[in-house]
Scaffold this motif. Structure first.
Motif, short mmCIF file in Angstrom:
data_model
loop_
_atom_site.label_atom_id
_atom_site.label_comp_id
_atom_site.label_asym_id
_atom_site.label_seq_id
_atom_site.Cartn_x
_atom_site.Cartn_y
_atom_site.Cartn_z
N TRP A 1 -10.74 2.38 -1.80
CA TRP A 1 -10.39 2.10 -0.41
C TRP A 1 -11.63 2.17 0.48
O TRP A 1 -11.91 1.26 1.25
CB TRP A 1 -9.32 3.10 0.09
CG TRP A 1 -8.89 2.72 1.46
CD1 TRP A 1 -9.47 3.10 2.64
CD2 TRP A 1 -7.84 1.81 1.81
NE1 TRP A 1 -8.82 2.50 3.69
CE2 TRP A 1 -7.82 1.70 3.21
CE3 TRP A 1 -6.90 1.09 1.06
CZ2 TRP A 1 -6.92 0.89 3.88
CZ3 TRP A 1 -6.01 0.28 1.75
CH2 TRP A 1 -6.02 0.19 3.13
N ASP B 1 -9.89 6.46 9.93
CA ASP B 1 -10.36 6.87 11.24
C ASP B 1 -10.55 8.38 11.39
O ASP B 1 -11.44 8.82 12.10
CB ASP B 1 -9.38 6.36 12.29
CG ASP B 1 -9.96 6.43 13.67
OD1 ASP B 1 -11.08 5.92 13.85
OD2 ASP B 1 -9.33 7.03 14.55
N TYR C 1 -12.86 -0.88 2.60
CA TYR C 1 -12.40 -0.94 3.99
C TYR C 1 -13.02 0.11 4.89
O TYR C 1 -12.67 0.20 6.05
CB TYR C 1 -10.87 -0.82 4.04
CG TYR C 1 -10.18 -1.81 3.14
CD1 TYR C 1 -10.42 -3.17 3.29
CD2 TYR C 1 -9.35 -1.40 2.11
CE1 TYR C 1 -9.83 -4.10 2.46
CE2 TYR C 1 -8.75 -2.33 1.27
CZ TYR C 1 -9.00 -3.67 1.44
OH TYR C 1 -8.42 -4.58 0.61
N GLY C 2 -13.91 0.91 4.36
CA GLY C 2 -14.52 1.96 5.15
C GLY C 2 -13.64 3.19 5.18
O GLY C 2 -12.54 3.21 4.62
N VAL D 1 0.85 -1.19 0.00
CA VAL D 1 0.00 0.00 0.00
C VAL D 1 0.88 1.24 0.00
O VAL D 1 0.66 2.19 -0.76
CB VAL D 1 -0.94 0.01 1.22
CG1 VAL D 1 -1.62 1.37 1.36
CG2 VAL D 1 -2.00 -1.07 1.09
N ALA E 1 -19.16 9.30 7.27
CA ALA E 1 -18.17 8.28 7.60
C ALA E 1 -18.56 7.50 8.86
O ALA E 1 -18.38 6.29 8.94
CB ALA E 1 -16.81 8.92 7.80
N VAL F 1 -19.63 -0.78 4.99
CA VAL F 1 -19.06 -1.36 3.76
C VAL F 1 -20.05 -2.40 3.24
O VAL F 1 -20.52 -3.25 4.00
CB VAL F 1 -17.71 -2.04 4.07
CG1 VAL F 1 -17.17 -2.73 2.84
CG2 VAL F 1 -16.72 -1.02 4.60
N GLN F 2 -20.38 -2.33 1.96
CA GLN F 2 -21.27 -3.33 1.37
C GLN F 2 -20.42 -4.30 0.57
O GLN F 2 -19.94 -3.97 -0.52
CB GLN F 2 -22.30 -2.68 0.43
CG GLN F 2 -23.31 -1.79 1.13
CD GLN F 2 -24.27 -2.57 2.02
OE1 GLN F 2 -24.48 -3.76 1.80
NE2 GLN F 2 -24.84 -1.91 3.01
N ALA F 3 -20.21 -5.49 1.11
CA ALA F 3 -19.34 -6.46 0.45
C ALA F 3 -19.92 -6.81 -0.92
O ALA F 3 -21.10 -7.14 -1.02
CB ALA F 3 -19.18 -7.71 1.29
#
Lengths: 337, 464
Positions: A262, A270, A266-267, A209, A278, A283-285
């Motif tokens: 991203w 923070d 992964y949401g 990353v 936020a 997150v919708q897989a």
């Protein structure tokens, strides 16, 4: 008797087919990306057949009406086969029409690339080799680059454009080439994020990353420099300004897509979590957004690489560094003496 | 001529490269990782660790080929659907679901150490201790299937735990729930084996490998915790009639800020923005933090400890030589014992030296947990009043958020009641007050100053 006037032009067909090859390969990359996104690589267990059927004879209604994974995987195979047929067609046209001999070699090379790519895809399935899937995924854009190069060099313009000597042309060529290489490296780094082994542990992913972000930053800088060089450095030919501007615009879109990829996977990081939306984001897989943004990010990467390669090729074709020391004897002369 | 030589070589190279690519591409099957932090905690030697790994392999198989004894209470078919490499067939039946959907975050072993873990906050859940947060059972108990299904279906808002309602169909969700239980049970059995090895085996004794010990003695009591979850539900009484009324909210508010009653302000802050206690760990991170401190200290003092072992040995040998009461034979014997002890100590230190760096690499930087900002109106465990009631009743397992304290002072109960009536009255008052707190919590976002309320200036306020 007077002979008819000599005709040095080539047939337009190789170029048309090369362009068609680009236009077919890009969607192929996209669908290939969908295969990875949906983890559909093993939705068809055999190869080159599909569930025992010949690739082209697999019943339409079970393909279109079947499970989505199978739809995507079989579709990828069909599209791949179509690109293979186009590559053969390209070879044949270069053989059957009047064109430089090296085009034939280039066409044969392109055909070889598709064959290798197809084989890799097949072996990936036969051996369920996930790292090979990644290799296959990185080789696809390489083939796309080859198609772009073929389309570029077979165009009429390529043969007729005058070569200009210009100050700084060497720098321009190097910059353009390096930008294209960076774009490809970025694809390889991205593929590592998408194909990361589930037992790899966090450090590995973390490192990639980091590099993916660093190369993204480097690309932004290089594309900015390249645009500036083309627009303001005396290389303002529309053959360069158009693709380079497109690269810059696409790169901006690509950065946005990267961020969206991203977040949808992964949401939100923070730092955003004290703000809406936020804080409540779920997150919708494999949701519509996640699947398509991620795949688009991958596909756009290839498009940027293809265009950057086009810029590099054209820069090399259009501009030559000014020969400043032409009066000095060259080393070859000295050696001959 | 020349061309003819090149061509076959070219094909050899091509085929060779492809073969190599397949060879490299075919990665070894993933394996379950050993819980090194627990091995360190209980001082388990390498030999004993191998015994534990063998026992676990016998009880649970491998990631590609899982096995579940029927005493585990788990459904083998569901586990098979979720385990192994990802595939799907003509009918659209997927296998290898866990690796397709979960392992990149939760890790192959369910240790929360998947590749993406380091970036996510909170970190993905480590299932191996059997601590779950959002459930309808009492704090220390396991969640029910329905609880886990809910989490899978709806995800956890504000975290990276996704909602799978689009991606998965019911049988797949059930298979994954079973697999989470499988990984969790496996982890719990591993911890229990380590504990028993350390606390119940004598010096030099090996872990028994009989089915009786492994299944009856170790597996069953742990499996029991999972299979009995449905009977450990939190008691819930219906909300009082005035639920939702301003009076109920006001009552909840005074309890919330009362340090002698609910004391919610301790962590969630006097503003309820979640800015009370900001330097507390959850249980997972606390364990890691403690482990890291201890491991650092051990590694730093290895040379010192080795020197001390040698020194102790030398002093003891000297004392032995000076002890004139011993016969030559006895002296020799005692010296041998001393040598053995020293060798054992050095071996143990050597093992620590090898294991601790790996074990450290298998942990993520410990991070503090933030009490929730209750003015956002985001409830990770679900937003129904009942969900919030669950959270308040039992707290959030694995985190500092405690189960509700006693909200009813003795002085509030009429003195003339019998003990039994008193207990009843206390119970009903307690329940009613918890619902009052639920009421207040749910109203917080809409209060002036709440993120969903009229006072917009509070939006995105800095925490300090």
């Amino acid at each position: 008797m007077t002979a008819p006037p000599l005709d040095h032009s080539c047939s337009p067909w190789p170029h048309r087919l090369a362009v068609l090859l680009c236009c077919a390969t890009f969607p192929l990359l996209w669908v290939g990306g969908l295969v990875t996104t949906y983890d559909a690589g093993m939705a068809v267990p055999d190869w080159p057949n599909t569930y025992g059927y010949n690739l082209f004879l697999y019943p339409l209604e079970t393909w279109v009406g079947g499970p989505f994974d199978l739809f995507v995987e079989h579709g990828h195979r069909l599209l791949g086969a179509a690109v293979g047929v186009l590559a053969i067609g390209f070879c044949v046209t270069t053989l059957a029409t009047r064109c430089p001999a090296w085009w034939r070699w280039a066409a044969a090379g392109a055909l070889l690339l598709v064959i290798v790519q197809g084989l890799m895809g097949g072996l990936r399935v036969l051996f369920d080799a996930r790292a090979l899937a990644q290799f296959h995924g990185c080789f696809g854009p390489l083939f796309f680059g080859a198609c772009v190069a073929l389309a570029a060099v077979t165009s009429t313009g390529w043969r007729s454009w005058p070569v200009q000597e210009a100050k700084g042309a060497g720098g321009l060529r190097r910059l353009a080439l390096f930008t294209a290489v960076l774009a490809y490296v970025q694809i390889v780094l991205g593929s590592e994020l998408r194909h990361v082994r589930t037992d790899a542990g966090p450090r590995w992913f973390q490192t990639f990353v980091l590099f993916h972000l660093l190369v993204a930053a480097a690309l932004v800088v290089h594309v900015a420099l390249l645009s500036a060089r083309v627009w303001r450095g005396g290389f303002r030919s529309s053959k360069l300004t158009r693709p380079v501007t497109l690269v810059a615009v696409l790169l901006f879109a690509q950065l946005c897509l990267g961020g969206a990829t991203w977040v949808t996977n992964y949401g939100w990081p923070d730092w955003f979590k004290d703000f809406f939306p936020a804080a409540s984001y779920v997150v919708q897989a494999k949701g519509w957004m996640q699947a398509n943004l991620t795949t688009a990010h991958m596909a756009l990467g290839s498009l940027i690489w293809g265009l950057a390669l086009l810029v590099a090729l054209r820069a090399g074709r259009l501009y030559q560094p000014r020969a400043t020391h032409s009066v000095q004897p060259t080393r070859a002369l000295g050696a001959a003496a | 001529m020349k061309q003819r030589c090149v061509k076959p070589r070219f094909w050899v190279v091509l085929v060779g490269t492809l073969g190599l690519a397949v060879g490299c591409g075919k990665a070894p099957s993933p394996r379950f990782d050993s819980n090194l932090m627990v091995m360190d905690k209980y001082d388990i030697s390498f030999e004993q660790q191998q015994d534990i790994a063998n026992a676990l392999a016998a009880l649970f198989g491998t990631p590609d080929d899982p096995y579940v004894p029927k005493e585990s209470g788990l459904d083998k078919d569901k586990i098979k659907l979720a385990a192994g490499p990802t595939k799907s067939d003509k009918a659209g039946v997927h296998t290898g679901l866990y690796r397709e959907h979960c392992a990149h975050c939760h890790g192959i072993s369910g240790n929360g150490m998947g590749p993406t873990a380091a970036f996510l906050k909170p970190y993905p859940r480590d299932y191996r201790e059997g601590w779950f947060k959002f459930k309808s059972t009492e704090r220390a108990e396991m969640p029910t299937n329905a609880d886990l299904e809910r989490i899978l279906r709806h995800g956890i808002p504000g975290t990276s735990m996704p909602a799978f309602e689009v991606a998965l169909v019911q049988p797949e969700i059930e298979a994954l729930v079973e697999y989470v239980k499988y990984l969790s049970l496996r982890g719990m059995v591993e911890i229990e084996l380590a504990r028993q090895t350390s606390e119940e085996l004598g010096e030099g004794e090996r872990l028994p490998t009989t089915a009786e010990f492994l299944v009856e003695g170790v597996l069953k009591p742990q499996a029991e915790k999972w299979s009995s979850a449905e009977t450990k539900l939190m008691p819930v009484a219906a909300p009082p009639a005035d639920f939702g009324s301003p009076a109920s909210i006001a009552a909840g508010k005074s309890l919330f800020y009362d340090v002698n009653k609910a004391n919610c302000l301790k962590c969630h802050g006097t503003t309820a923005l979640g800015d009370g206690v900001l330097n507390d760990y959850d249980q997972w991170n606390k364990d890691v933090a403690e482990f890291r401190t201890k491991a650092d200290a051990t590694l730093a003092s290895l040379t010192e400890q080795r020197g001390k072992a040698e020194e102790d040995f030398a002093t003891a040998v000297e004392a032995l030589g000076a002890d004139s009461a011993l016969s030559e034979e006895e002296r020799k014997q005692q010296r041998e014992t001393l040598e053995k002890d020293k060798a054992a100590t050095l071996k143990k230190l050597g093992e620590k030296e090898r294991m601790l760096p790996t074990a450290m690499a298998y942990t993520l930087v410990p991070r503090y947990i933030e009490p929730r900002n209750l003015r956002m109106g985001v409830y990770r465990g679900g937003r129904r009043p009942l969900d919030v009631y669950y959270r308040i009743h039992s707290g959030i397992n694995g985190t500092p958020m405690p189960a509700i304290a006693n909200l009813v002072a003795d002085s509030e109960l009429p003195a003339d009641l019998s003990e039994e009536e008193k207990a009843q009255r206390r119970q009903s008052l307690q329940t009613q007050r918890m619902w009052n707190i639920v009421d207040y919590v749910l109203s917080l976002p809409y209060e002036p100053g709440g993120e969903l309320g009229a006072d917009i200036s509070m939006l995105g306020r800095e925490r300090n």
